[in-house]
Design a protein around this motif. Sequence first.
Motif, PDB file in Angstrom:
ATOM      1  N   LEU A  99       0.856  -1.190   0.078  1.00 57.57           N
ATOM      2  CA  LEU A  99      -0.031  -0.095   0.130  1.00 57.57           C
ATOM      3  C   LEU A  99       0.758   1.408  -0.041  1.00 57.57           C
ATOM      4  O   LEU A  99       0.281   2.345   0.029  1.00 57.57           O
ATOM      5  N   LEU A 100       2.200   1.193   0.086  1.00 55.93           N
ATOM      6  CA  LEU A 100       3.106   2.284   0.046  1.00 55.93           C
ATOM      7  C   LEU A 100       2.913   3.261  -1.356  1.00 55.93           C
ATOM      8  O   LEU A 100       2.626   2.542  -2.427  1.00 55.93           O
ATOM      9  N   PRO A 101       3.064   4.272  -1.326  1.00 52.89           N
ATOM     10  CA  PRO A 101       2.861   5.283  -2.502  1.00 52.89           C
ATOM     11  C   PRO A 101       3.931   4.863  -3.597  1.00 52.89           C
ATOM     12  O   PRO A 101       3.541   4.854  -5.073  1.00 52.89           O
ATOM     13  N   VAL A 102       5.138   4.316  -3.342  1.00 50.64           N
ATOM     14  CA  VAL A 102       5.980   3.919  -4.318  1.00 50.64           C
ATOM     15  C   VAL A 102       5.633   2.660  -5.144  1.00 50.64           C
ATOM     16  O   VAL A 102       5.655   2.612  -6.235  1.00 50.64           O
ATOM     17  N   SER A 103       4.865   1.764  -4.502  1.00 48.27           N
ATOM     18  CA  SER A 103       3.956   0.648  -5.209  1.00 48.27           C
ATOM     19  C   SER A 103       3.088   1.004  -6.029  1.00 48.27           C
ATOM     20  O   SER A 103       3.062   0.644  -7.263  1.00 48.27           O
ATOM     21  N   PHE A 104       2.444   1.904  -5.531  1.00 45.36           N
ATOM     22  CA  PHE A 104       1.166   2.345  -6.186  1.00 45.36           C
ATOM     23  C   PHE A 104       1.667   2.928  -7.479  1.00 45.36           C
ATOM     24  O   PHE A 104       1.257   2.679  -8.633  1.00 45.36           O
ATOM     25  N   TRP A 105       2.224   4.100  -7.469  1.00 46.41           N
ATOM     26  CA  TRP A 105       2.669   4.994  -8.400  1.00 46.41           C
ATOM     27  C   TRP A 105       3.882   4.230  -9.331  1.00 46.41           C
ATOM     28  O   TRP A 105       3.651   4.472 -10.643  1.00 46.41           O
ATOM     29  N   GLY A 106       4.721   3.515  -8.870  1.00 48.38           N
ATOM     30  CA  GLY A 106       5.440   2.657  -9.748  1.00 48.38           C
ATOM     31  C   GLY A 106       4.604   1.874 -10.686  1.00 48.38           C
ATOM     32  O   GLY A 106       4.874   1.696 -11.959  1.00 48.38           O
ATOM     33  N   ALA A 107       3.579   1.241 -10.373  1.00 48.35           N
ATOM     34  CA  ALA A 107       2.727   0.482 -11.131  1.00 48.35           C
ATOM     35  C   ALA A 107       1.884   1.376 -12.001  1.00 48.35           C
ATOM     36  O   ALA A 107       1.569   1.063 -13.124  1.00 48.35           O
ATOM     37  N   VAL A 108       1.408   2.589 -11.773  1.00 48.19           N
ATOM     38  CA  VAL A 108       1.041   3.458 -12.474  1.00 48.19           C
ATOM     39  C   VAL A 108       1.727   3.686 -13.612  1.00 48.19           C
ATOM     40  O   VAL A 108       1.480   3.864 -14.928  1.00 48.19           O
ATOM     41  N   VAL A 109       3.040   4.002 -13.294  1.00 45.43           N
ATOM     42  CA  VAL A 109       3.900   4.205 -14.465  1.00 45.43           C
ATOM     43  C   VAL A 109       4.143   3.322 -15.192  1.00 45.43           C
ATOM     44  O   VAL A 109       4.216   3.537 -16.659  1.00 45.43           O
ATOM     45  N   VAL A 110       4.598   1.990 -14.862  1.00 44.81           N
ATOM     46  CA  VAL A 110       4.599   0.894 -15.670  1.00 44.81           C
ATOM     47  C   VAL A 110       3.434   0.535 -16.620  1.00 44.81           C
ATOM     48  O   VAL A 110       3.501   0.437 -17.641  1.00 44.81           O
ATOM     49  N   ILE A 111       2.270   0.462 -15.899  1.00 43.47           N
ATOM     50  CA  ILE A 111       1.053   0.235 -17.008  1.00 43.47           C
ATOM     51  C   ILE A 111       0.739   1.455 -17.821  1.00 43.47           C
ATOM     52  O   ILE A 111       0.472   1.059 -18.824  1.00 43.47           O
ATOM     53  N   GLY A 112       0.852   2.537 -17.261  1.00 41.34           N
ATOM     54  CA  GLY A 112       0.807   3.690 -18.241  1.00 41.34           C
ATOM     55  C   GLY A 112       1.845   3.705 -19.436  1.00 41.34           C
ATOM     56  O   GLY A 112       1.366   3.787 -20.540  1.00 41.34           O
ATOM     57  N   LEU A 113       2.856   3.295 -19.068  1.00 39.24           N
ATOM     58  CA  LEU A 113       3.936   3.167 -20.300  1.00 39.24           C
ATOM     59  C   LEU A 113       3.654   1.997 -21.120  1.00 39.24           C
ATOM     60  O   LEU A 113       3.838   2.154 -22.449  1.00 39.24           O
ATOM     61  N   THR A 114       3.099   0.862 -20.656  1.00 39.80           N
ATOM     62  CA  THR A 114       2.578  -0.234 -21.393  1.00 39.80           C
ATOM     63  C   THR A 114       1.517   0.238 -22.363  1.00 39.80           C
ATOM     64  O   THR A 114       1.600   0.002 -23.646  1.00 39.80           O
ATOM     65  N   CYS A 115       0.573   1.163 -21.933  1.00 44.96           N
ATOM     66  CA  CYS A 115      -0.389   1.918 -22.661  1.00 44.96           C
ATOM     67  C   CYS A 115      -0.001   2.661 -23.710  1.00 44.96           C
ATOM     68  O   CYS A 115      -0.660   2.715 -24.983  1.00 44.96           O
TER      69      CYS A 115
END
Length: 129
Positions: A99-115
């Motif tokens: 639930l840490l921000p680094v985990s959330f925002w890291g996933a947002v970045v990686v999934i965003g880059l994939t999109c």
Amino acid sequence: MLNKTRLSLFLSSMIVCFIVMRTYLYFSPGTNLDIGPYNIHHLYTGLILMVIACVPLIILQGYDKLLNFATILFGIGLCLALDEWVYLIATGGSDAEYLLPVSFWGAVVVIGLTCLYTLFVSYLAKSKV
């Protein structure tokens, strides 16, 4: 040839999966899939879904309903795998750290880059590079 339906299904399945999974795990952070003594991370579940989905996507043509379903499965599997991948790299791997921000925002970045990569490839398909 660009298939706009599958493009939409793929992108939306990844984004919806991410929103639903993160919302659920935010409200129930201790949720784990345990089979016997083994904790099955969603990285493994995602990889299994991707394998199941990519074989028909590679081999079959003309089976639109099946291929659309496989596209959705692949998007969900990729979302699960990328989310867990970032979490395991960016944190110590505990339930609380998920639930840490680094985990959330890291996933947002990686999934965003994939999109973005997917949209770039679709642009190339439209322009027939």
